[in-house]
Design an enzyme around this catalytic site. Structure first.
Site, PDB file in Angstrom:
ATOM      1  N   ASP A 144       0.814  -1.210   0.000  1.00  0.00           N
ATOM      2  CA  ASP A 144       0.000   0.000   0.000  1.00  0.00           C
ATOM      3  C   ASP A 144       0.856   1.273   0.000  1.00  0.00           C
ATOM      4  OD1 ASP A 144      -2.215  -1.595   0.137  1.00  0.00           O
ATOM      5  OD2 ASP A 144      -3.035  -0.700   1.952  1.00  0.00           O
ATOM      6  N   HIS A 289       3.645  -2.448   2.970  1.00  0.00           N
ATOM      7  CA  HIS A 289       3.667  -1.093   2.430  1.00  0.00           C
ATOM      8  C   HIS A 289       4.936  -0.855   1.621  1.00  0.00           C
ATOM      9  CE1 HIS A 289       0.642  -0.782   5.590  1.00  0.00           C
ATOM     10  NE2 HIS A 289       0.184   0.300   4.981  1.00  0.00           N
TER      11      HIS A 289
END
Length: 342
Positions: A144, A289
Site C-alpha cells: 500500500d 507497504h
C-alpha cells in the site's frame, strides 16, 4: 475460499492549489475526458506534497461491515481519521461550487441534495484469466501507499528475483510524483489498485467526495499506464454502506486483507515473519507497504523470507485479480455441484 478478518493501516495527506483542484473538477464534471482533466491536474503551477503516518483498523475482507478498531499514529505525526478540507480541498471538487466540508455518510443539505453526483468512468484493465488447480493454496502479497523511489524499487527487485507477482494499491499523490514507478510495476506484471488520491477516510465523505478521491487517481493511472484499474482499497479499512454501494455500482472490487504485517508500525523482521507464518491461510491477502513509514527497510528484508517460508508450505503466489478469479471459479463449481446433487 473463505473470507477472513482484515485490518488496514497507513495515513497520507496531500495539498493542492485550490485553482488546480477546481479546474480539474470543472473539466471532469463537465463531461471532459480523464485525460483532459489530467492536463489541468498536471499543470506545472500545481504543487502537491504527500506524507504518511500509520494506524490500524479491522473490517471484513472485500467490503463486509467494519468491525471496530482504532486508528493509531506513527512517525510522530498526529493520526486522525477525518479528512481535513485544508489538506484535501475536497470542497473544490463539488459540482456548481458547493462548499460543504467532508462529512460522514453521504451528501447532506439542500444544495448537496440538489446536485447530481459525479460518476466514475468504467475501469479499463483487463479481466484476469486464471484457473486454479484443485488443491492449490493461493495467497496474494499486497503493498500500500506507494509508489516511491526509496523502497518500491528494492521490493520490485526482490519480487523479480523470486518470480512472484504482487498487487500494489497506490495513492494518487504518489502516482503523480512517480509515474515511472507505476509503469515499472505494470511492466513487471504486477497488479495495481486505487487507494484514493489523498489517503482519505472514505467512511467520512459524501458520495461526490468519495467518487472524486477515486476518480482523480483513475485519471493519473490512465495517464501513466493507459488504463484504469478496477480494484479499490479503502484507507484504514474504513468502509461504509455508501462506499460499498459506489464501488459495486461502478464495477469495482473493494479489497481488504487477512494478514497485517504491521510493517508501518515498526514491527521487527522476526515478529512480522512469525505473524505471516502463523496467520497465512489459503485464499489470504498479506498487507505490507511500499511507502509511508521510516520502518519499511524491514519490509524489504522481510519479503524474501516470507516468500521462502510460504513456498515451503506449498503456497502459490498470485495477484489479487487472480485470487478473485479463483474464488469466482470455486463458487461457480460449488453451485454447479449443488445443482447436480439437488
Amino acid at each position: 475460499m473463505g473470507d477472513g478478518e482484515i485490518g488496514m493501516a497507513g495515513r497520507g495527506k496531500g495539498r493542492w492549489t485550490k485553482g488546480a483542484a477546481l479546474a480539474l473538477a470543472v473539466a471532469m464534471t463537465a463531461g471532459c475526458s480523464a485525460q483532459t482533466g489530467l492536463e489541468v491536474l498536471l499543470n506545472k503551477g500545481d504543487s502537491t506534497t504527500a506524507s504518511s503516518s500509520a494506524g490500524g483498523r479491522s473490517e471484513e475482507l472485500l467490503g463486509d461491515a467494519a468491525k471496530g478498531g482504532q486508528p493509531g499514529a506513527a512517525q510522530g505525526i498526529a493520526s486522525t481519521d477525518k479528512a481535513r478540507p485544508e489538506d484535501a480541498n475536497l470542497a473544490a471538487f463539488e459540482p456548481n461550487g458547493a462548499t460543504n466540508a467532508p462529512h460522514s455518510g453521504g451528501a447532506s443539505g439542500d444544495a448537496a441534495a440538489a446536485t447530481p453526483p459525479v460518476k466514475l468512468e468504467n475501469p479499463t484493465d483487463g479481466t484476469a484469466h486464471f484457473a486454479a488447480k484443485q488443491g492449490d493454496k493461493l495467497i496474494a502479497l499486497t503493498f500500500d501507499d506507494g509508489p516511491d523511489h526509496r523502497y518500491t524499487p528494492d521490493l520490485l527487485e526482490v519480487l523479480k528475483e523470486s518470480d512472484v507477482k504482487a498487487t500494489f494499491f497506490m495513492v494518487g499523490t504518489q502516482v503523480k510524483k512517480y509515474p515511472d514507478m507505476v509503469k515499472q510495476i505494470v511492466a513487471d506484471g504486477h497488479g495495481i489498485g486505487n487507494h484514493t488520491y489523498h489517503h482519505a477516510n472514505l467512511a467520512k465523505l459524501n458520495e461526490n467526495e468519495i467518487i472524486q478521491e477515486i476518480k482523480t487517481t483513475d485519471a493519473l493511472f490512465q495517464h501513466a499506464v493507459g488504463f484504469v484499474p478496477h480494484l479499490v482499497r479503502a484507507p484504514y479499512g474504513s468502509v461504509s454502506d455508501l462506499l460499498k454501494s459506489i464501488v459495486s455500482d461502478n464495477r469495482r472490487e473493494l479489497v481488504g486483507w487477512t494478514v497485517d504485517t504491521k510493517d508501518w508500525d515498526g514491527a521487527t523482521v522476526t515478529a512480522m515473519r512469525s505473524n505471516v507464518n502463523k496467520n497465512a491461510r489459503p485464499g489470504g491477502i498479506v498487507l505490507m507497504h511500499s511507502f509511508g513509514s521510516k520502518h519499511l527497510r524491514n519490509t524489504v528484508k522481510l519479503l524474501p523470507l516470507i516468500i521462502e517460508d510460504l513456498r515451503a508450505k506449498g503456497y502459490t503466489f498470485v495477484t489479487v485479480d487472480e485470487l478473485l478469479a479463483a474464488k469466482a471459479q470455486n463458487k461457480k463449481a460449488a453451485q454447479a455441484h449443488s445443482k447436480k446433487m439437488g
